[in-house]
Design a protein around this motif. Structure first.
Motif, PDB file in Angstrom:
ATOM      1  N   ASP A   1       5.279   4.509   9.433  1.00 25.79           N
ATOM      2  CA  ASP A   1       4.747   5.802   9.873  1.00 25.79           C
ATOM      3  C   ASP A   1       3.423   6.040   9.145  1.00 25.79           C
ATOM      4  O   ASP A   1       3.047   5.290   8.241  1.00 25.79           O
ATOM      5  CB  ASP A   1       5.738   6.956   9.646  1.00 25.79           C
ATOM      6  N   ASN A   2       2.703   7.068   9.556  1.00 29.01           N
ATOM      7  CA  ASN A   2       1.436   7.405   8.912  1.00 29.01           C
ATOM      8  C   ASN A   2       1.084   8.856   9.222  1.00 29.01           C
ATOM      9  O   ASN A   2       1.931   9.612   9.718  1.00 29.01           O
ATOM     10  CB  ASN A   2       0.315   6.437   9.348  1.00 29.01           C
TER      11      ASN A   2
ATOM     12  N   PHE B   1       0.809  -1.219   0.000  1.00 26.78           N
ATOM     13  CA  PHE B   1       0.000   0.000   0.000  1.00 26.78           C
ATOM     14  C   PHE B   1       0.841   1.268   0.000  1.00 26.78           C
ATOM     15  O   PHE B   1       1.887   1.349   0.648  1.00 26.78           O
ATOM     16  CB  PHE B   1      -0.913   0.021   1.226  1.00 26.78           C
ATOM     17  N   TYR B   2       0.324   2.246  -0.710  1.00 25.57           N
ATOM     18  CA  TYR B   2       0.837   3.617  -0.675  1.00 25.57           C
ATOM     19  C   TYR B   2      -0.232   4.453   0.012  1.00 25.57           C
ATOM     20  O   TYR B   2      -1.362   4.565  -0.467  1.00 25.57           O
ATOM     21  CB  TYR B   2       1.089   4.132  -2.087  1.00 25.57           C
ATOM     22  N   HIS B   3       0.099   5.028   1.160  1.00 30.81           N
ATOM     23  CA  HIS B   3      -0.869   5.762   1.973  1.00 30.81           C
ATOM     24  C   HIS B   3      -0.769   7.255   1.667  1.00 30.81           C
ATOM     25  O   HIS B   3       0.297   7.862   1.825  1.00 30.81           O
ATOM     26  CB  HIS B   3      -0.576   5.475   3.450  1.00 30.81           C
ATOM     27  N   ILE B   4      -1.881   7.826   1.250  1.00 32.38           N
ATOM     28  CA  ILE B   4      -1.950   9.255   0.929  1.00 32.38           C
ATOM     29  C   ILE B   4      -2.982   9.934   1.829  1.00 32.38           C
ATOM     30  O   ILE B   4      -4.099   9.427   1.997  1.00 32.38           O
ATOM     31  CB  ILE B   4      -2.349   9.469  -0.550  1.00 32.38           C
ATOM     32  N   TYR B   5      -2.604  11.051   2.388  1.00 33.83           N
ATOM     33  CA  TYR B   5      -3.553  11.918   3.096  1.00 33.83           C
ATOM     34  C   TYR B   5      -3.934  13.022   2.102  1.00 33.83           C
ATOM     35  O   TYR B   5      -3.169  13.976   1.883  1.00 33.83           O
ATOM     36  CB  TYR B   5      -2.902  12.500   4.348  1.00 33.83           C
TER      37      TYR B   5
ATOM     38  N   CYS C   1       4.508   0.026  -5.305  1.00 27.01           N
ATOM     39  CA  CYS C   1       3.185  -0.077  -4.693  1.00 27.01           C
ATOM     40  C   CYS C   1       2.133  -0.471  -5.733  1.00 27.01           C
ATOM     41  O   CYS C   1       2.157  -0.003  -6.864  1.00 27.01           O
ATOM     42  CB  CYS C   1       2.807   1.233  -4.024  1.00 27.01           C
ATOM     43  N   ASN C   2       1.206  -1.315  -5.313  1.00 23.37           N
ATOM     44  CA  ASN C   2       0.133  -1.752  -6.208  1.00 23.37           C
ATOM     45  C   ASN C   2      -1.254  -1.536  -5.605  1.00 23.37           C
ATOM     46  O   ASN C   2      -2.246  -2.067  -6.094  1.00 23.37           O
ATOM     47  CB  ASN C   2       0.320  -3.215  -6.600  1.00 23.37           C
ATOM     48  N   ALA C   3      -1.313  -0.773  -4.520  1.00 20.51           N
ATOM     49  CA  ALA C   3      -2.585  -0.419  -3.891  1.00 20.51           C
ATOM     50  C   ALA C   3      -2.413   0.927  -3.204  1.00 20.51           C
ATOM     51  O   ALA C   3      -1.311   1.264  -2.760  1.00 20.51           O
ATOM     52  CB  ALA C   3      -3.006  -1.483  -2.870  1.00 20.51           C
ATOM     53  N   ILE C   4      -3.495   1.687  -3.155  1.00 14.26           N
ATOM     54  CA  ILE C   4      -3.450   3.022  -2.552  1.00 14.26           C
ATOM     55  C   ILE C   4      -4.514   3.122  -1.469  1.00 14.26           C
ATOM     56  O   ILE C   4      -5.672   2.753  -1.680  1.00 14.26           O
ATOM     57  CB  ILE C   4      -3.662   4.119  -3.614  1.00 14.26           C
ATOM     58  N   TYR C   5      -4.091   3.592  -0.313  1.00 13.89           N
ATOM     59  CA  TYR C   5      -5.022   3.937   0.762  1.00 13.89           C
ATOM     60  C   TYR C   5      -5.139   5.450   0.771  1.00 13.89           C
ATOM     61  O   TYR C   5      -4.196   6.160   1.095  1.00 13.89           O
ATOM     62  CB  TYR C   5      -4.507   3.380   2.096  1.00 13.89           C
ATOM     63  N   LEU C   6      -6.318   5.934   0.359  1.00 11.03           N
ATOM     64  CA  LEU C   6      -6.617   7.364   0.373  1.00 11.03           C
ATOM     65  C   LEU C   6      -7.265   7.712   1.699  1.00 11.03           C
ATOM     66  O   LEU C   6      -8.294   7.129   2.063  1.00 11.03           O
ATOM     67  CB  LEU C   6      -7.579   7.728  -0.754  1.00 11.03           C
TER      68      LEU C   6
END
Length: 449
Positions: free
Chosen positions: A281-282, A10-14, A50-55
């Protein structure tokens, strides 16, 4: 049946920070499409493997996104429904999955039903939508009543998730997110406070409406098995190992992270077989590059993250080793604009891509069982295995190459062949083999007997 999240990195984006949106929502004017900035960044996301994104939160809210004003509208500071549909479509076109934040425990004070409650008073039909409403006392806003709030923060009003009208309203929003926006899953905010009955209704609903739909919950402490169940959630955030990843490096004490991995995933472990969501981290905690005492430990830390049991993730910008800390409780330093991030040093991003390729080539690394083989203060070796494949992972936090002698009867007179470079191998004799691990690095070998 195999699920897509078993292979996810996952690639986490805020989004509000990433896109440089205003800090507060005026609720006036036309939506401003800033989500296209995320579309433009997708090649860089792929470049890290990354092959999935957490928005993070993307629905209409008052300020930081976790104070929802309307579950059926995209935050106008980010764009409109068409803009979010376009982004999800672009993500899918690249063969990637996308999940959104589901903030269902509480809402912001601008939430339409709470505004109705304020206007209509004790006779309002929305009294029962919120927990602990009591007109015999007053809150700091002078509303003439009090209510339950998240962690006592009166800006975040707790919903009553035992109220069928509330649950139906939320499930309707989830249906829109699945069918209208096309998302593949939800990350449930403060899942540790959600009503079990709500999680069960949500899981039953998404199992019917969204094929192979993933539910992951935020939990900071407690027993993860209370949330990860066949009738509740598929996964939760692994805060125990988040802490162990960085502190075991700073303290020169791999015994800490080894203890967590044994406790959680070894045979008989409390979470054996679970695929927890792992992170360094997040959007809520200091950047790992700001926490580590030795910058080179980023490499050994991410080697652990990518090879330990679970589903790995990286928070946007951390693949470039950027720094960031909370300042007096202010999270904005953790949530920069994408265009302000220095992306010139992509050594770590390349390293993550290499690790993801190794992970994708190995079913054992993705879903295999865990068994510890060796631990010292700055070296850790463990086995991941699944039917038909056994791999050995070695991680080294020292600033020089080290060699670890392993004595495992199962090795016999076989070979330990590098997963990354098949021309490299180590011979075993009577179950004994010496595994070299580079400085601040890792080795992953497949057992061939």
């Amino acid at each position: 049946m195999a699920h897509w999240w078993e292979q996810a990195f996952f690639y986490h984006i805020y989004p509000l920070g990433f896109c440089g949106a205003p800090q507060s929502n005026s609720f006036e004017g036309e939506p401003v499409d800033r989500l296209h900035l995320i579309e433009r960044a997708l090649p860089a996301v792929e470049a890290a493997g990354c092959n999935a994104i957490y928005l993070g939160p993307a629905l209409e809210s008052s300020s930081h996104g976790y104070d929802t004003a309307d579950y059926y509208w995209v935050d106008r500071r980010l764009g409109d429904e068409a803009a979010l549909q376009s982004l999800v479509g672009s993500i899918h076109e690249r063969g990637m999955r996308v999940i959104l934040d589901g903030v269902f425990h509480h809402v912001g004070r601008d939430f339409w039903a709470f505004q109705k409650l304020k206007e209509e008073g004790e006779g309002s039909p929305y009294v029962s939508w919120f927990r602990g409403v009591d007109f015999s006392a007053d809150n700091r806003f002078g509303d003439g009543f009090v209510y339950h709030a998240w962690e006592g923060n009166e800006d975040l009003v707790a919903l009553d998730l035992t109220n069928d009208e509330v649950v139906d309203h939320l499930l309707g929003a989830v249906e829109w997110m699945i069918q209208g926006l096309g998302i593949d899953g939800l990350r449930l905010d403060v899942a540790y406070l959600l009503e079990p009955s709500f999680m069960e209704r949500l899981r039953s609903f998404t199992d019917r409406v969204g094929e192979d739909f993933w539910l992951m919950g935020e939990t900071i402490h407690g027993d993860y098995t209370e949330l990860v169940r066949p009738n509740r959630l598929h996964s939760v955030t692994n805060y125990e190992c988040y802490k162990g990843l960085w502190s075991s490096h700073n303290d020169g004490n791999y015994f800490e992270i080894a203890h967590s991995l044994e406790r959680q995933f070894a045979p008989g472990g409390i979470y054996e077989g679970m695929l927890l969501y792992n992170f360094a981290d997040n959007h809520d905690v200091d950047r790992v590059a700001s926490v580590l005492d030795e910058p080179a430990h980023l490499f050994s830390l991410y080697a652990l993250l990518m090879t330990m049991p679970g589903i790995p993730s990286v928070y946007y910008g951390s693949e470039y080793g950027i720094r960031g800390r909370k300042q007096n409780g202010d999270d904005r330093g953790l949530r920069p604009r994408w265009e302000d991030i220095d992306r010139s040093n992509d050594e770590l991003a390349d390293y993550l891509l290499q690790l993801q390729r190794i992970r994708q080539a190995s079913p054992a690394l993705r879903v295999g069982a865990y068994r510890g083989l060796h631990v010292e203060h700055e070296t850790l070796v463990f086995e991941r295995s699944v039917e038909g494949e056994v791999v050995i992972v070695g991680v080294n936090a020292r600033g020089e190459q080290t060699e670890i002698e392993l004595n495992e009867p199962a090795f016999g007179d076989g070979k330990l062949v590098s997963v990354y470079d098949a021309s490299r191998s180590v011979e075993a004799r009577n179950g004994t083999a010496t595994l070299p691990i580079p400085a601040y690095g890792y080795e992953v070998v497949r057992l061939e007997v």
